[in-house]
Write a protein that holds these residues in place. Structure first.
Motif, PDB file in Angstrom:
ATOM      1  N   TYR A 120       2.904  -9.035   6.834  1.00  0.00           N
ATOM      2  CA  TYR A 120       4.103  -8.899   6.018  1.00  0.00           C
ATOM      3  C   TYR A 120       4.482 -10.247   5.404  1.00  0.00           C
ATOM      4  O   TYR A 120       3.945 -11.292   5.763  1.00  0.00           O
ATOM      5  CB  TYR A 120       5.270  -8.380   6.860  1.00  0.00           C
ATOM      6  N   LYS A 121       5.431 -10.204   4.495  1.00  0.00           N
ATOM      7  CA  LYS A 121       5.928 -11.420   3.866  1.00  0.00           C
ATOM      8  C   LYS A 121       6.423 -12.400   4.929  1.00  0.00           C
ATOM      9  O   LYS A 121       7.143 -12.020   5.852  1.00  0.00           O
ATOM     10  CB  LYS A 121       7.052 -11.092   2.894  1.00  0.00           C
ATOM     11  N   ARG A 149       2.016  -5.842   2.155  1.00  0.00           N
ATOM     12  CA  ARG A 149       2.333  -4.496   1.665  1.00  0.00           C
ATOM     13  C   ARG A 149       2.343  -4.542   0.133  1.00  0.00           C
ATOM     14  O   ARG A 149       3.347  -4.892  -0.484  1.00  0.00           O
ATOM     15  CB  ARG A 149       3.675  -4.031   2.223  1.00  0.00           C
ATOM     16  N   THR A 150       1.213  -4.194  -0.459  1.00  0.00           N
ATOM     17  CA  THR A 150       1.074  -4.327  -1.913  1.00  0.00           C
ATOM     18  C   THR A 150       2.054  -3.430  -2.668  1.00  0.00           C
ATOM     19  O   THR A 150       2.467  -3.773  -3.774  1.00  0.00           O
ATOM     20  CB  THR A 150      -0.359  -3.992  -2.339  1.00  0.00           C
ATOM     21  N   SER A 151       2.429  -2.284  -2.073  1.00  0.00           N
ATOM     22  CA  SER A 151       3.392  -1.403  -2.740  1.00  0.00           C
ATOM     23  C   SER A 151       4.771  -2.048  -2.835  1.00  0.00           C
ATOM     24  O   SER A 151       5.594  -1.645  -3.663  1.00  0.00           O
ATOM     25  CB  SER A 151       3.493  -0.070  -2.002  1.00  0.00           C
ATOM     26  N   ARG A 152       5.032  -3.051  -1.985  1.00  0.00           N
ATOM     27  CA  ARG A 152       6.296  -3.787  -2.028  1.00  0.00           C
ATOM     28  C   ARG A 152       6.120  -5.162  -2.670  1.00  0.00           C
ATOM     29  O   ARG A 152       6.968  -6.043  -2.513  1.00  0.00           O
ATOM     30  CB  ARG A 152       6.854  -3.944  -0.617  1.00  0.00           C
ATOM     31  N   LYS A 153       4.983  -5.334  -3.345  1.00  0.00           N
ATOM     32  CA  LYS A 153       4.689  -6.580  -4.062  1.00  0.00           C
ATOM     33  C   LYS A 153       4.703  -7.790  -3.126  1.00  0.00           C
ATOM     34  O   LYS A 153       5.185  -8.866  -3.473  1.00  0.00           O
ATOM     35  CB  LYS A 153       5.666  -6.772  -5.229  1.00  0.00           C
ATOM     36  N   GLU A 154       4.156  -7.602  -1.926  1.00  0.00           N
ATOM     37  CA  GLU A 154       4.079  -8.694  -0.952  1.00  0.00           C
ATOM     38  C   GLU A 154       2.703  -9.364  -0.934  1.00  0.00           C
ATOM     39  O   GLU A 154       2.400 -10.108  -0.006  1.00  0.00           O
ATOM     40  CB  GLU A 154       4.374  -8.163   0.458  1.00  0.00           C
TER      41      GLU A 154
END
Length: 285
Positions: A120-121, A149-154
């Motif tokens: 995670y970020k 989490r690519t869907s959360r632009k992380e």
């Protein structure tokens, strides 16, 4: 900020071969990690490790000890992705930690195929693996690292990832690999580095029984992987012989599932070429 205490969770398990099948000889765990399920796979034993928490938090330390007694054959996987949560620099300890030791007695076989690691970020993960091989023992492992989490632009917003693998045979160090990724300081997307790739995978196979013919067959398998089946997500892969008793493959893609498929093909190939056994289709699919 209030400092968070270190939380150490332990899992220890021993496998033995008795009456024609591998079984758990003994086990011990402390929350939140445990063996959720074990089941027979012919003479082999399948084991699923579960993390009952949301994932690794700052200061968490997981210590796993696997002891494979003589002639035992175990397949170890995890229930889901290993999720690593943020670990800010303020406060101590900094980061999350996982340590695994595999001790294989003579002719023991361990196939370690966990689900991918998700950073995670602001996550910081230190991962260390030690493998101790007896005569004729076989150890395999496939690791997949996700950039966030690519869907959360992380994507590549985790703070740091450190990993090490050390393999010993007969008490002698035969392989050592170290990796340190700091996205905020390294130009990961530069040509010659990760370029446009975002997800990384490593497949390891070590045994003192590895033959020249098996090495050639595994290299040919890596060259002939059906990359076209991975659709719009390109996969690049290379497999090399180590200095002694081993093969290591590195692969990269833009998603986790193509790497899972590639690792599964290498693993199934290794089972047939090195172990003389058919693929396992129940798990890691």
């Amino acid at each position: 900020m209030e400092e968070r205490a270190v939380r150490t969770s332990v899992l220890r398990a021993s496998f033995h071969f008795k009456d024609g099948a591998t079984r758990i000889a003994d086990k011990y765990h402390t929350s939140p990690i445990k063996i959720a399920k074990s089941f027979p796979l012919q003479e082999q034993l399948g084991v699923i490790v579960m993390d009952a928490s949301p994932g690794l938090l700052a200061g968490d330390r997981y210590e796993l000890e696997w002891h494979a007694q003589s002639s035992s054959h175990s397949y170890i996987t995890t229930q889901s992705y290993m999720k690593v949560h943020p670990s800010p620099l303020t406060g101590k300890p900094n980061g999350s930690f996982i340590s695994q030791n595999f001790r294989l007695e003579d002719r023991a076989i361990v196939e370690h195929m966990p689900e991918p690691v998700m950073l995670y970020k602001d996550a910081r993960l230190h991962s260390h693996t030690n493998v101790y091989l007896g005569q004729g023992a076989v150890w395999m492992q496939a690791d997949i690292l996700c950039p966030g989490r690519t869907s959360r632009k992380e994507q590549f917003q985790y703070a740091e990832f450190r990993s090490s693998i050390s393999v010993y045979c007969g008490g002698e160090l035969i392989f050592a690999q170290r990796q340190r990724v700091i996205p905020g300081k390294q130009k990961l997307q530069a040509p010659g580095c990760w370029d446009k790739m975002t997800h990384m995978a490593t497949f390891c196979l070590f045994t003192d029984q590895l033959t020249s013919a098996q090495i050639v067959s595994m290299k040919q398998l890596a060259q002939e992987l059906p990359i076209s089946e991975f659709g719009t997500h390109p996969v690049v892969i290379g497999l090399s012989e180590t200095q002694r008793y081993g093969l290591v493959a590195s692969a990269a893609s833009t998603a986790a599932w193509p790497l899972q498929a590639a690792m599964r093909l290498l693993w199934h190939g290794a089972r047939k070429i090195v172990l003389g056994k058919e693929p396992i289709h129940l798990l890691y699919s």
